[in-house]
Design a protein around this motif. Sequence first.
Motif, PDB file in Angstrom:
ATOM      1  N   UNK B  71       0.830  -1.143  -0.060  1.00  0.00           N
ATOM      2  CA  UNK B  71       0.096   0.069   0.174  1.00  0.00           C
ATOM      3  C   UNK B  71       0.872   1.412   0.047  1.00  0.00           C
ATOM      4  N   UNK B  72       1.871   1.186   0.280  1.00  0.00           N
ATOM      5  CA  UNK B  72       3.141   1.937   0.108  1.00  0.00           C
ATOM      6  C   UNK B  72       2.818   3.359   0.371  1.00  0.00           C
ATOM      7  N   UNK B  73       2.889   4.394  -0.451  1.00  0.00           N
ATOM      8  CA  UNK B  73       2.828   5.838  -0.233  1.00  0.00           C
ATOM      9  C   UNK B  73       1.595   6.222   0.599  1.00  0.00           C
ATOM     10  N   UNK B  74       0.459   5.391   0.363  1.00  0.00           N
ATOM     11  CA  UNK B  74      -0.684   5.635   1.269  1.00  0.00           C
ATOM     12  C   UNK B  74      -0.187   5.325   2.806  1.00  0.00           C
ATOM     13  N   UNK B  75       0.166   4.540   3.133  1.00  0.00           N
ATOM     14  CA  UNK B  75       0.526   4.357   4.345  1.00  0.00           C
ATOM     15  C   UNK B  75       1.649   5.322   4.817  1.00  0.00           C
ATOM     16  N   UNK B  76       2.646   5.712   4.110  1.00  0.00           N
ATOM     17  CA  UNK B  76       3.453   6.733   4.820  1.00  0.00           C
ATOM     18  C   UNK B  76       2.735   7.768   4.884  1.00  0.00           C
ATOM     19  N   UNK B  77       2.117   8.450   4.200  1.00  0.00           N
ATOM     20  CA  UNK B  77       1.407   9.707   4.370  1.00  0.00           C
ATOM     21  C   UNK B  77       0.291   9.393   5.466  1.00  0.00           C
ATOM     22  N   UNK B  78      -0.467   8.386   5.661  1.00  0.00           N
ATOM     23  CA  UNK B  78      -1.150   8.346   6.623  1.00  0.00           C
ATOM     24  C   UNK B  78      -0.635   8.199   7.915  1.00  0.00           C
ATOM     25  N   UNK B  79       0.335   7.483   8.125  1.00  0.00           N
ATOM     26  CA  UNK B  79       1.373   7.229   9.628  1.00  0.00           C
ATOM     27  C   UNK B  79       1.970   8.846   9.685  1.00  0.00           C
ATOM     28  N   UNK B  80       2.204   9.494   8.746  1.00  0.00           N
ATOM     29  CA  UNK B  80       2.936  10.699   9.115  1.00  0.00           C
ATOM     30  C   UNK B  80       2.018  11.798   9.422  1.00  0.00           C
TER      31      UNK B  80
END
Lengths: 124, 452
Positions: B71-80
Amino acid sequence: METHMSDINECLKAANDFKDKMNDNLKVRKLLKRWNPLIHFDTRDSDIKLSFGMSGGMAVSVESGHVGNAELTVTFPTAKDLVDMFYGKLDPTPMYLSGDILVKGHQADVIKLDAITMIIWPEK
Amino acid sequence: MAELKRVLTARSVAAAGAGFAFAMMSIVADVQVADLVPGNTGWIAVIAAAVFCILASWCFGELSGMFPTSAGVRVYIQQAFNEKMAIPLSAAYIFTVVAASGAEAYVFGSVFVALIPGGPSIWFYVILGFAIAGALNYFGVEIASGVQNMLAIIMFLFLVIVSLVALYQFGTRFENWYNPFAGEGGGEGFATAVALSVFLYAGFEWVTALSEETKQQDVISRGMIGSILILCIVYALLNAALVSAVPRDVLTGREAWTDGLLYGARPHVVFIKIVFGPYETLGLIGAGLLSFLASMTSFNAGILTTSRFLYAMSRDKTMPRYLSKIHMEYFTPHAAIITLCVVALVSAILLTMLGGFDSFTYAVAGAEIMMYVLAALSVIKLRRKMKSRERPFRVPLYPLTAIFSAIFFSLLFVLVFADQKIEVQTGFAILISIIAVMVLHTVFIIPRLKKK
């Protein structure tokens, strides 16, 4: 990270329950008839490890510990989450999408794994 | 200790990353880069962009190590940051890439129209391209990583050898090889050329979606750098070779070649004709195969990655439910695959009817640059928010590199779209429209989908 025998037994019980649900579901069996993976489960808050074997559309084995070389390994944040997922109380998709559940293996197999929960618990 | 049966190596990841990024549109973009700078200095912009993309790859390396998920970019932005920011931005990024497949299909079609005069129309090739890529994905036919590696090696060897031959034959044509700032407005032109060169590497970060298939996380980080270096060598050489061998106005399609044809959408065809001279037919067969392989690997990888992303969003009730349908025989997310093929086909139809395919270069470059900024900001935010989270790879020279990366790519974004050229402004309009639609979707549609 302390693991009690009762936690392992609870996980095995939940995994066997999940296995029975899978085997009772004709749609799952039809869908998975050519998928024969070995799946390893573990959790970040305990030493619990499970091996879940499938063959010819049926779940054939649930064992404690990591046995053999797996196609997929799935790591849950807690043992409770793992048990809840097996019982259908927890929808794993949002946790996977938020990066809380980690999967190692081929992407096509990850979809298959997800499809099982979608078919067994269609409303989740 | 138990092992996974199948794991990817850094070499496979580098080949996959380069394969994702390599498309016929990239050759058109390479010409656009060359056209922005004086003399034969476009190669410098290509190398400069590679250096900055390596900075971005370090950020993606740290993030994918923390969250090794497809799920890559979605996870990074969601977590940050949060879900409300993650959904529209990551979905807009994905849909921009899908819409750009329409532009790739247009270029793919125009190549074959030029190669087979009197043959089928462009529509035939556009539909054929999507039909093949769609069918491969629908039936779950996988191109084995060994075959993918081999295809990538063949494509890159062909381009490198042809470029070197062209430079040997025509390389003395320019005096200015080293000063991209020469002439009026040289500095601005060079900066835009660097920004546009980011497009050439667009897709190297898609390999983060493969992090679930690797055993050690540094495989992804090394693979990303490997793919950037491969692409850098190919595009820098090709850039210098194209400009040396073919008059600039012919490459850009402003003027017709001696055969009376315009080659703006297929500059490599006229390049091959000139370089191969009496062996033109052999060269054109090579060009045809190259175009076919490049577009197919690009379509295939694009549909494969985006369909799974769309499927996952649907499972998360952030996209309509029908997109999570799984084919009962082939076990593929067929509804998402068909939907994406239709979206890309509509984009290709609009482009073929209205023209302006080069706007998509700017739209995709903008989406990529936006994602690089977000990756750098996510690294900075997560270093504070999740101090104890395991990081198999850490951005070297943190925080300098991450801060520099965020500032540099932000400035690049502004600089690209400050240009008033019609294709640039259209590209900006495409990107903003897709983001706006996804924001509206997040605000109005997702709450309804979640309630169902």
